[in-house]
Write a protein that holds these residues in place. Structure first.
Motif, PDB file in Angstrom:
ATOM      1  N   GLU A 204       0.826  -1.205   0.000  1.00 41.55           N
ATOM      2  CA  GLU A 204       0.000   0.000   0.000  1.00 41.55           C
ATOM      3  C   GLU A 204       0.863   1.259   0.000  1.00 41.55           C
ATOM      4  N   ALA A 205       1.926   1.260   0.800  1.00 44.65           N
ATOM      5  CA  ALA A 205       2.819   2.421   0.827  1.00 44.65           C
ATOM      6  C   ALA A 205       3.430   2.657  -0.545  1.00 44.65           C
ATOM      7  N   LEU A 206       3.832   1.581  -1.232  1.00 46.33           N
ATOM      8  CA  LEU A 206       4.423   1.736  -2.562  1.00 46.33           C
ATOM      9  C   LEU A 206       3.396   2.240  -3.564  1.00 46.33           C
ATOM     10  N   ALA A 207       2.156   1.789  -3.447  1.00 43.78           N
ATOM     11  CA  ALA A 207       1.104   2.287  -4.334  1.00 43.78           C
ATOM     12  C   ALA A 207       0.851   3.777  -4.099  1.00 43.78           C
ATOM     13  N   VAL A 208       0.908   4.228  -2.849  1.00 43.14           N
ATOM     14  CA  VAL A 208       0.766   5.659  -2.555  1.00 43.14           C
ATOM     15  C   VAL A 208       1.904   6.433  -3.213  1.00 43.14           C
ATOM     16  N   MET A 209       3.102   5.878  -3.192  1.00 45.72           N
ATOM     17  CA  MET A 209       4.238   6.533  -3.843  1.00 45.72           C
ATOM     18  C   MET A 209       3.986   6.685  -5.341  1.00 45.72           C
ATOM     19  N   GLY A 210       3.486   5.625  -5.969  1.00 42.28           N
ATOM     20  CA  GLY A 210       3.152   5.715  -7.388  1.00 42.28           C
ATOM     21  C   GLY A 210       2.033   6.701  -7.653  1.00 42.28           C
ATOM     22  N   ALA A 211       1.054   6.737  -6.753  1.00 42.00           N
ATOM     23  CA  ALA A 211      -0.073   7.661  -6.914  1.00 42.00           C
ATOM     24  C   ALA A 211       0.367   9.110  -6.736  1.00 42.00           C
ATOM     25  N   THR A 212       1.378   9.349  -5.903  1.00 38.59           N
ATOM     26  CA  THR A 212       1.878  10.711  -5.727  1.00 38.59           C
ATOM     27  C   THR A 212       2.461  11.234  -7.029  1.00 38.59           C
ATOM     28  N   LEU A 213       3.173  10.386  -7.757  1.00 31.94           N
ATOM     29  CA  LEU A 213       3.643  10.791  -9.081  1.00 31.94           C
ATOM     30  C   LEU A 213       2.468  10.987 -10.034  1.00 31.94           C
ATOM     31  N   ALA A 214       1.496  10.072  -9.979  1.00 35.02           N
ATOM     32  CA  ALA A 214       0.337  10.162 -10.868  1.00 35.02           C
ATOM     33  C   ALA A 214      -0.475  11.421 -10.615  1.00 35.02           C
ATOM     34  N   ALA A 215      -0.449  11.906  -9.384  1.00 36.82           N
ATOM     35  CA  ALA A 215      -1.191  13.115  -9.008  1.00 36.82           C
ATOM     36  C   ALA A 215      -0.363  14.372  -9.194  1.00 36.82           C
ATOM     37  N   GLY A 216       0.704  14.289  -9.969  1.00 39.25           N
ATOM     38  CA  GLY A 216       1.501  15.473 -10.259  1.00 39.25           C
ATOM     39  C   GLY A 216       2.378  15.917  -9.115  1.00 39.25           C
ATOM     40  N   GLY A 217       2.778  14.972  -8.261  1.00 41.20           N
ATOM     41  CA  GLY A 217       3.693  15.288  -7.175  1.00 41.20           C
ATOM     42  C   GLY A 217       3.032  15.592  -5.852  1.00 41.20           C
ATOM     43  N   ARG A 233       6.138  14.773 -13.898  1.00 42.99           N
ATOM     44  CA  ARG A 233       6.017  14.480 -15.337  1.00 42.99           C
ATOM     45  C   ARG A 233       7.301  13.877 -15.878  1.00 42.99           C
ATOM     46  N   ASP A 234       8.438  14.480 -15.539  1.00 43.64           N
ATOM     47  CA  ASP A 234       9.714  13.979 -16.043  1.00 43.64           C
ATOM     48  C   ASP A 234       9.989  12.561 -15.551  1.00 43.64           C
ATOM     49  N   VAL A 235       9.684  12.301 -14.297  1.00 42.42           N
ATOM     50  CA  VAL A 235       9.938  10.977 -13.732  1.00 42.42           C
ATOM     51  C   VAL A 235       9.063   9.918 -14.389  1.00 42.42           C
ATOM     52  N   VAL A 236       7.771  10.190 -14.513  1.00 39.43           N
ATOM     53  CA  VAL A 236       6.864   9.208 -15.109  1.00 39.43           C
ATOM     54  C   VAL A 236       7.221   8.970 -16.574  1.00 39.43           C
ATOM     55  N   SER A 237       7.668  10.000 -17.274  1.00 35.74           N
ATOM     56  CA  SER A 237       8.077   9.839 -18.669  1.00 35.74           C
ATOM     57  C   SER A 237       9.229   8.851 -18.793  1.00 35.74           C
ATOM     58  N   VAL A 238      10.220   8.968 -17.903  1.00 33.71           N
ATOM     59  CA  VAL A 238      11.371   8.067 -17.971  1.00 33.71           C
ATOM     60  C   VAL A 238      10.987   6.672 -17.488  1.00 33.71           C
ATOM     61  N   ALA A 266       9.093  -6.268  -6.121  1.00 36.04           N
ATOM     62  CA  ALA A 266       8.172  -5.132  -6.114  1.00 36.04           C
ATOM     63  C   ALA A 266       7.989  -4.586  -7.525  1.00 36.04           C
ATOM     64  N   LEU A 267       6.845  -3.992  -7.743  1.00 31.87           N
ATOM     65  CA  LEU A 267       6.533  -3.332  -9.000  1.00 31.87           C
ATOM     66  C   LEU A 267       5.651  -2.137  -8.669  1.00 31.87           C
ATOM     67  N   VAL A 268       6.055  -0.945  -9.112  1.00 31.01           N
ATOM     68  CA  VAL A 268       5.261   0.257  -8.880  1.00 31.01           C
ATOM     69  C   VAL A 268       4.834   0.816 -10.221  1.00 31.01           C
ATOM     70  N   LEU A 269       3.553   1.212 -10.312  1.00 30.44           N
ATOM     71  CA  LEU A 269       2.976   1.733 -11.542  1.00 30.44           C
ATOM     72  C   LEU A 269       2.362   3.101 -11.282  1.00 30.44           C
ATOM     73  N   SER A 270       2.368   3.941 -12.306  1.00 31.88           N
ATOM     74  CA  SER A 270       1.838   5.292 -12.163  1.00 31.88           C
ATOM     75  C   SER A 270       1.088   5.671 -13.430  1.00 31.88           C
ATOM     76  N   VAL A 271      -0.218   5.879 -13.295  1.00 31.90           N
ATOM     77  CA  VAL A 271      -1.066   6.259 -14.419  1.00 31.90           C
ATOM     78  C   VAL A 271      -1.439   7.726 -14.227  1.00 31.90           C
ATOM     79  N   PRO A 272      -0.819   8.652 -14.967  1.00 30.48           N
ATOM     80  CA  PRO A 272      -1.011  10.083 -14.706  1.00 30.48           C
ATOM     81  C   PRO A 272      -2.477  10.489 -14.664  1.00 30.48           C
TER      82      PRO A 272
END
Length: 313
Positions: A204-217, A233-238, A266-272
């Motif tokens: 769950e903590a890792l998913a929150v980390m991915g969601a923080t990127l998805a939510a624009g930081g 944006r730059d991080v998710v692009s790479v 582990a695997l973390v995903l981020s859908v902007p």
């Protein structure tokens, strides 16, 4: 319509995803350090966090694991934030088509090819604010905790093993020193990166980390702005082009979600603009990606219509 777009992450049947993905029983656990070699191959968990803060998890969601390579997007984010974007002059952003620990730098520049391989992560960890190893360690742990929305800790045994047994990381650090790319000592760079890899999270903590990127930081659970929208944006692009190493092209074609794999399983995903997700299952395929995590990502992408280019068909 994806449940997350309707604020219904918590109603999605994640238990079914776990049951179906668990049937994929191939792969081997990583044996680079003792803690990874002794991981339970049957552990499996999945979590989703919407950009509205809704959370859902299923499986062995209480199991803690070390971030390992899943820390790389967040080290890149912290380095970008702390250097005002200057980290982009110090590390490339192109995929390599090679393994994550390849002894290779950019021809002519001496830069790491991208921040998702070990050379790049060693450098980005060295670029975060701090006058010495301890200060950079503390800055990284604060930053990762802000991404996760909770106070995280370091597994000191794993950190020590990563430092002492990371021969290829030492080689990469010395190579970057010889090229004038790395300004701290090779041992200091490896020590900071080793502790970052040894930070413990649950799914769950890792998913929150991915969601923080998805939510624009902005952390969608705490509301705290962790990094700017430009950094996110730059991080998710790479992540999209380099996050699954030499399998990144195949991953984006089939799954279509920016992601970062890890030898811990582990695997973390981020859908902007939509959600972050994470999976944990130690057995890995030949490219170092969790077998069950990949299967779960396939299911999530299809059922929640998350493929970046899915609407082209």
């Amino acid at each position: 319509m994806a449940p997350s777009r309707q604020g219904e992450v918590s109603s999605y049947a994640l238990e079914s995803v776990v049951e179906r993905a668990r049937e994929h029983d191939g792969g081997e656990v990583d044996r680079s350090v003792p803690a990874l070699a002794s991981a339970d191959p049957d552990v499996f968990a999945v979590a989703l966090v919407g950009v509205d803060g809704a959370v859902a998890s299923a499986g062995d969601e209480d199991v803690l694991f070390s971030l390992q390579s899943a820390v790389k997007p967040f080290l890149f984010a912290l380095a970008l934030a702390d250097t005002g974007g200057g980290a982009l002059d110090r590390v490339g952003i192109e995929p390599t088509g090679e393994s994550f620990d390849a002894i290779k730098l950019e021809s002519g520049t001496g830069r790491p090819p991208n921040p998702m391989v070990n050379a790049g992560a060693l450098l980005t960890a060295a670029l975060v604010d701090g006058d010495d190893v301890q200060a950079r360690d503390e800055r990284i742990l604060r930053g990762l905790s802000a991404f996760a929305g909770r106070q995280l800790t370091v597994d000191e045994e794993i950190a020590r093993d990563e430092h002492l047994m990371g021969d290829r990381n030492h080689a990469l650090a010395h190579l970057m020193r010889s090229e004038g790319t790395l300004e701290v000592t090779a041992d200091d760079a490896v020590a900071v990166y080793a502790r970052a890899c040894a930070v413990l999270v649950d799914v769950e903590a890792l998913a929150v980390m991915g969601a923080t990127l998805a939510a624009g930081g902005r952390n969608p659970v705490t509301g705290q702005r962790v990094v700017s929208a430009d950094v996110a944006r730059d991080v998710v692009s790479v992540m999209a082009t380099c996050g699954v190493y030499d399998g990144s092209g195949r991953w984006m074609r089939s799954v279509g979600i920016p992601a970062k794999s890890s030898v811990s399983g582990a695997l973390v995903l981020s859908v902007p603009g939509i959600l972050g997700a994470a999976t944990f299952s130690p057995p890995l395929d030949e490219r170092g990606t969790s077998v069950r995590g990949h299967a779960a990502a396939d299911i999530l992408s299809a059922e929640l219509d998350l493929h970046a280019f899915g609407r082209l068909t």
